[in-house]
Scaffold this active site. Structure first.
Site, PDB file in Angstrom:
ATOM      1  N   SER A  77       2.054  23.050  13.068  1.00  0.00           N
ATOM      2  CA  SER A  77       1.179  22.626  11.968  1.00  0.00           C
ATOM      3  C   SER A  77      -0.287  22.933  12.234  1.00  0.00           C
ATOM      4  O   SER A  77      -1.148  22.575  11.435  1.00  0.00           O
ATOM      5  CB  SER A  77       1.346  21.124  11.756  1.00  0.00           C
ATOM      6  OG  SER A  77       1.228  20.456  13.002  1.00  0.00           O
ATOM      7  N   THR A 100      -1.833  17.856  10.731  1.00  0.00           N
ATOM      8  CA  THR A 100      -3.150  18.288  11.199  1.00  0.00           C
ATOM      9  C   THR A 100      -3.564  17.562  12.472  1.00  0.00           C
ATOM     10  O   THR A 100      -3.232  16.397  12.637  1.00  0.00           O
ATOM     11  CB  THR A 100      -4.174  17.941  10.102  1.00  0.00           C
ATOM     12  OG1 THR A 100      -3.829  18.669   8.948  1.00  0.00           O
ATOM     13  CG2 THR A 100      -5.594  18.220  10.525  1.00  0.00           C
ATOM     14  N   THR A 119      -5.996  22.832  11.174  1.00  0.00           N
ATOM     15  CA  THR A 119      -4.626  22.785  10.652  1.00  0.00           C
ATOM     16  C   THR A 119      -4.180  24.146  10.113  1.00  0.00           C
ATOM     17  O   THR A 119      -5.013  24.980   9.748  1.00  0.00           O
ATOM     18  CB  THR A 119      -4.555  21.759   9.499  1.00  0.00           C
ATOM     19  OG1 THR A 119      -3.196  21.516   9.148  1.00  0.00           O
ATOM     20  CG2 THR A 119      -5.288  22.240   8.260  1.00  0.00           C
ATOM     21  N   ARG A 171      -3.877  28.353  -1.064  1.00  0.00           N
ATOM     22  CA  ARG A 171      -4.111  26.906  -1.062  1.00  0.00           C
ATOM     23  C   ARG A 171      -4.977  26.490   0.135  1.00  0.00           C
ATOM     24  O   ARG A 171      -4.762  26.894   1.259  1.00  0.00           O
ATOM     25  CB  ARG A 171      -2.781  26.170  -1.003  1.00  0.00           C
ATOM     26  CG  ARG A 171      -2.890  24.655  -1.052  1.00  0.00           C
ATOM     27  CD  ARG A 171      -2.804  24.022   0.307  1.00  0.00           C
ATOM     28  NE  ARG A 171      -2.750  22.565   0.253  1.00  0.00           N
ATOM     29  CZ  ARG A 171      -2.861  21.773   1.322  1.00  0.00           C
ATOM     30  NH1 ARG A 171      -3.012  22.299   2.511  1.00  0.00           N
ATOM     31  NH2 ARG A 171      -2.807  20.472   1.203  1.00  0.00           N
ATOM     32  N   THR A 209      -5.094  13.012   7.901  1.00  0.00           N
ATOM     33  CA  THR A 209      -3.934  13.891   7.945  1.00  0.00           C
ATOM     34  C   THR A 209      -3.022  13.520   6.779  1.00  0.00           C
ATOM     35  O   THR A 209      -3.113  12.421   6.243  1.00  0.00           O
ATOM     36  CB  THR A 209      -3.201  13.782   9.296  1.00  0.00           C
ATOM     37  OG1 THR A 209      -2.093  14.686   9.306  1.00  0.00           O
ATOM     38  CG2 THR A 209      -2.698  12.366   9.557  1.00  0.00           C
ATOM     39  N   GLY A 210      -2.169  14.449   6.409  1.00  0.00           N
ATOM     40  CA  GLY A 210      -1.280  14.181   5.285  1.00  0.00           C
ATOM     41  C   GLY A 210      -1.651  15.048   4.093  1.00  0.00           C
ATOM     42  O   GLY A 210      -2.333  16.061   4.241  1.00  0.00           O
TER      43      GLY A 210
HETATM   44  N1  ASP Z   1      -4.111  17.517   5.571  1.00  0.00           N
HETATM   45  C1  ASP Z   1      -3.489  18.781   5.804  1.00  0.00           C
HETATM   46  C2  ASP Z   1      -3.504  19.597   4.561  1.00  0.00           C
HETATM   47  O1  ASP Z   1      -3.306  19.051   3.490  1.00  0.00           O
HETATM   48  C3  ASP Z   1      -2.104  18.686   6.302  1.00  0.00           C
HETATM   49  C4  ASP Z   1      -1.749  17.529   7.185  1.00  0.00           C
HETATM   50  O2  ASP Z   1      -2.554  16.918   7.800  1.00  0.00           O
HETATM   51  O3  ASP Z   1      -0.611  17.151   7.322  1.00  0.00           O
HETATM   52  O4  ASP Z   1      -3.633  20.779   4.661  1.00  0.00           O
END
Ligand code: ASP
Length: 305
Positions: A62, A164, A182, A192, A215-216
């Site tokens: 990731s 991330t 990330t 994107r 994160t997320g």
């Molecule tokens: N926040 C990151 C994104 O949307 C991904 C993640 O942290 O899981 O690219």
């Protein structure tokens, strides 16, 4: 006590140095950061060194090298870094460079800009001595090819396909810095860009108050300027824990439970005093902390559900 800007200056015992970062891959990242912090080094150098560890690790799918590609097979990376003086640098949609965080630092230090993206960011990296590399490992390629079989061409938003690394550190001198890097959501639409390279969304540091990172699902974090929100809540005397909780709850309130049930978002935060906290929507988000005298630990974040 209030500063000239009317901002509360937190007094009392300060626990420093301390470094926090997202997920299990935060453990080795924190160890690298700690080497710098424990030698009296700057938080800014520590966070860059720290997040470079998962960036170079092919097992971390990731972040950086080995990161899952977008739906067209391109590994496109997002990263940003912020110091204790509101200086910041960022790269988005950067391909072929293993350490986007170091390119983000160069953007901050060597240009009048904050953010470079795509081809221009790559050209800038190459001009600054970074090496062009293939970041798609055999196993990430396999995972992508597997995904292609169903070929839904619709990135699935859940908490399994994106992790991330975000890191915040407080150094011996009491200064804060942060970094976030990330490969973004796995199999995302080409082009994107998530929250991670966006100052205020994926990362924010205010050396008078604290720092936060996310994160997320980046789209949801962008909608509320998540990390900036967490820092502003800490400015209003929320503890890092309370600030992270309020930010997550704001997302749930605004987007509704139907959306919240399907997505994961986590915030971590560290204040000037060395206090830290975290909150997420669903269980199974951990964050790593390195501090004195406790050493390294992994903490299960509290969650909304
Ligand atoms: N926040 C990151 C994104 O949307 C991904 C993640 O942290 O899981 O690219």
């Amino acid at each position: 006590m209030r500063s000239a800007f009317g901002v509360r200056i937190i007094d009392g015992a300060v626990r420093k140095p301390v470094v926090i970062s997202t997920w299990r891959h935060g453990i080795p990242a924190n160890e690298a950061a700690w080497k710098i912090l424990s030698a009296g080094g700057k938080a800014f150098d520590a966070v860059e060194a720290g997040v470079r560890v998962p960036e170079a690790d092919p097992e971390v799918t990731s972040v950086g090298y080995g990161g899952y590609p977008d739906r067209d097979g391109h590994v496109t990376l997002d990263a940003c870094i912020m110091d204790d003086k509101y200086n910041c640098g960022s790269v988005a949609y950067l391909e072929h460079i293993m350490h986007p965080i170091s390119v983000a630092r160069k953007v901050m230090e060597n240009t009048p800009h904050v953010m470079l993206a795509g081809e221009g960011a790559l050209r800038f990296a190459l001009d600054n001595g970074f090496k062009k590399e293939n970041l798609l490992t055999e196993s990430s390629k396999k995972a992508w090819q597997e995904w292609l079989k169903k070929s839904e061409y619709k990135p699935v938003i859940n908490w399994e396909n994106h992790d991330t690394i975000g890191m915040i550190a407080l150094d011996e001198n009491g200064n804060l810095s942060g970094a976030c890097t990330t490969s973004g959501m796995a199999f995302k639409l080409n082009g994107r860009i998530g929250d991670s390279p966006i100052i205020g969304a994926g990362l924010y540091v205010d050396n008078e108050v604290g720092g936060a990172t996310a994160t997320g699902v980046g789209e949801e974090v962008i909608r509320i300027c998540g990390s900036h929100l967490v820092v502003e809540l800490m400015r209003q005397n929320y503890t890092p824990q309370q600030a992270c909780e309020e930010a997550v709850k704001r997302i749930v309130r605004r987007r509704g439970e139907d959306v919240a049930k399907k997505i994961q978002i986590g915030f971590i935060a560290l204040n000037k005093k060395g206090e830290y906290g975290s909150y997420c929507i669903h269980p199974d988000f951990q964050y790593a902390v390195y501090s004195k005298p406790e050493g390294s630990k992994l903490i299960d974040s509290k969650s909304y559900y």
